[in-house]
Write a protein that holds these residues in place. Structure first.
Motif, PDB file in Angstrom:
ATOM      1  N   HIS A   1       4.455  -6.865  -6.432  1.00 56.36           N
ATOM      2  CA  HIS A   1       3.939  -8.082  -5.828  1.00 56.36           C
ATOM      3  C   HIS A   1       3.134  -8.907  -6.835  1.00 56.36           C
ATOM      4  O   HIS A   1       2.467  -8.354  -7.714  1.00 56.36           O
TER       5      HIS A   1
ATOM      6  N   ASP B   1      -2.647 -11.582  -0.321  1.00 54.56           N
ATOM      7  CA  ASP B   1      -3.357 -10.432  -0.891  1.00 54.56           C
ATOM      8  C   ASP B   1      -4.557 -10.051  -0.023  1.00 54.56           C
ATOM      9  O   ASP B   1      -5.396  -9.285  -0.439  1.00 54.56           O
TER      10      ASP B   1
ATOM     11  N   PHE C   1       2.684 -14.582  -1.247  1.00 54.30           N
ATOM     12  CA  PHE C   1       2.323 -13.255  -0.784  1.00 54.30           C
ATOM     13  C   PHE C   1       0.827 -13.190  -0.505  1.00 54.30           C
ATOM     14  O   PHE C   1       0.015 -13.601  -1.304  1.00 54.30           O
TER      15      PHE C   1
ATOM     16  N   GLY D   1      -1.213  -4.924  -5.446  1.00 50.44           N
ATOM     17  CA  GLY D   1       0.221  -4.911  -5.192  1.00 50.44           C
ATOM     18  C   GLY D   1       1.073  -4.789  -6.439  1.00 50.44           C
ATOM     19  O   GLY D   1       2.307  -4.863  -6.339  1.00 50.44           O
TER      20      GLY D   1
END
Length: 288
Positions: free
Chosen positions: A161, A12, A10, A156
């Motif tokens: 996340h 950031d 993911f 997140g």
């Protein structure tokens, strides 16, 4: 936020702001060992001390380890991975996906490592390549007071996340052992707003040798208007620097950068204008 560079983690926003992703390497280092916790605890063990401690938890769904946090008094949680024996020599990097929501500055989680069965020592803040500690010194009255740590809330977190942190654990030789531990400390009265206060989703140990190429750092200087890359290199080699704004079309920036030894740096002083939304770099070994 998305996986803009396709490396499976993911984003950031670090690669957009800094212009590079330390996970993008020209030659993939050997994966020494990885843990995803999808099929079990993967040999990790938890322990806790304190007046009324709250043990760490393994969560079979979605496959994570977590520390809940504790406000009943000084307490310490540890999560220790299996001991790993190296079958080759090189530099070890740890990559781990985690999220956190702790009482800012007071409580937090730190990364520790043990070499050849020695005492666990906190990995210094300077060793982090990506998403390092958020506090230089925790101030709570607990066992990690004065240590650096991950605290406050990670980007997140509220959306579930995880961020990926990367750190250099140092040089090892064949036959050495390494063991990694995460330690979380909490004091009285306050905990983080989120539950859990810290959660680990996956961990990977990677080993690179002198003959493998890996970008280790990158820095944009807005005052000078230049971007500096640093990578692991080998003596006597030459390197070609390329950049791209879309990871499809690559432009050569410099054709022959001489090695400076085990680590080499290059500054791109001619950045494109207008500035693209994102700028990615890669390094290739080349002829002179």
């Amino acid at each position: 936020n998305s996986d803009s560079d396709g490396d499976g983690t993911f984003s950031d926003g670090e690669e957009v702001r800094a212009g590079f992703d330390p996970n993008d390497i020209s030659e993939t280092p050997e994966s020494l060992v990885s843990y995803g916790f999808d099929s079990g605890e993967d040999g990790f063990t938890q322990a806790t001390t304190g007046a009324t401690p709250r043990p760490g938890s393994f969560n079979s769904t979605p496959g994570t380890w977590s520390f809940a946090g504790d406000n009943s008094g000084a307490s310490l949680n540890t999560l220790t991975g299996p001991m790993v024996t190296l079958t080759t020599s090189g530099k070890i990097h740890i990559h781990f996906d985690h999220r956190f929501s702790t009482e800012p500055l007071w409580d937090g989680v730190t990364l520790q490592a043990s070499k050849n069965g020695g005492a666990f020592e906190t990995v210094p803040a300077a060793n982090f390549i990506r998403n390092g500690y958020t506090a230089p010194s925790l101030i709570g009255a607990h066992g990690l007071k004065g240590e650096p740590g991950f605290e406050s809330i990670s980007l997140g977190y509220d959306q579930g996340h995880f961020i990926t942190s990367v750190a250099d654990l140092g040089d090892f030789v064949e036959g050495d052992t390494i063991q990694v531990r995460f330690a979380g400390a909490w004091d009285i009265d306050g905990v983080g707003m989120g539950d859990p206060n810290w959660e680990l989703d996956a961990m990977l140990l990677r080993i690179t040798t002198d003959h493998e190429l890996e970008i280790s750092a990158g820095n944009f200087d807005p005052t000078l208007g230049e971007f500096t890359l640093t990578w692991h290199s080998r003596g006597g080699a030459y390197y070609r620097i390329e950049r791209s704004s879309n990871l499809k079309v690559w432009t050569t920036v410099q054709t022959s950068v001489p090695s400076m030894g085990h680590s080499t740096s290059f500054s791109d002083t001619n950045l494109p204008t207008p500035a693209p939304r994102a700028l990615f770099y890669r390094v290739r070994e080349s002829g002179r």
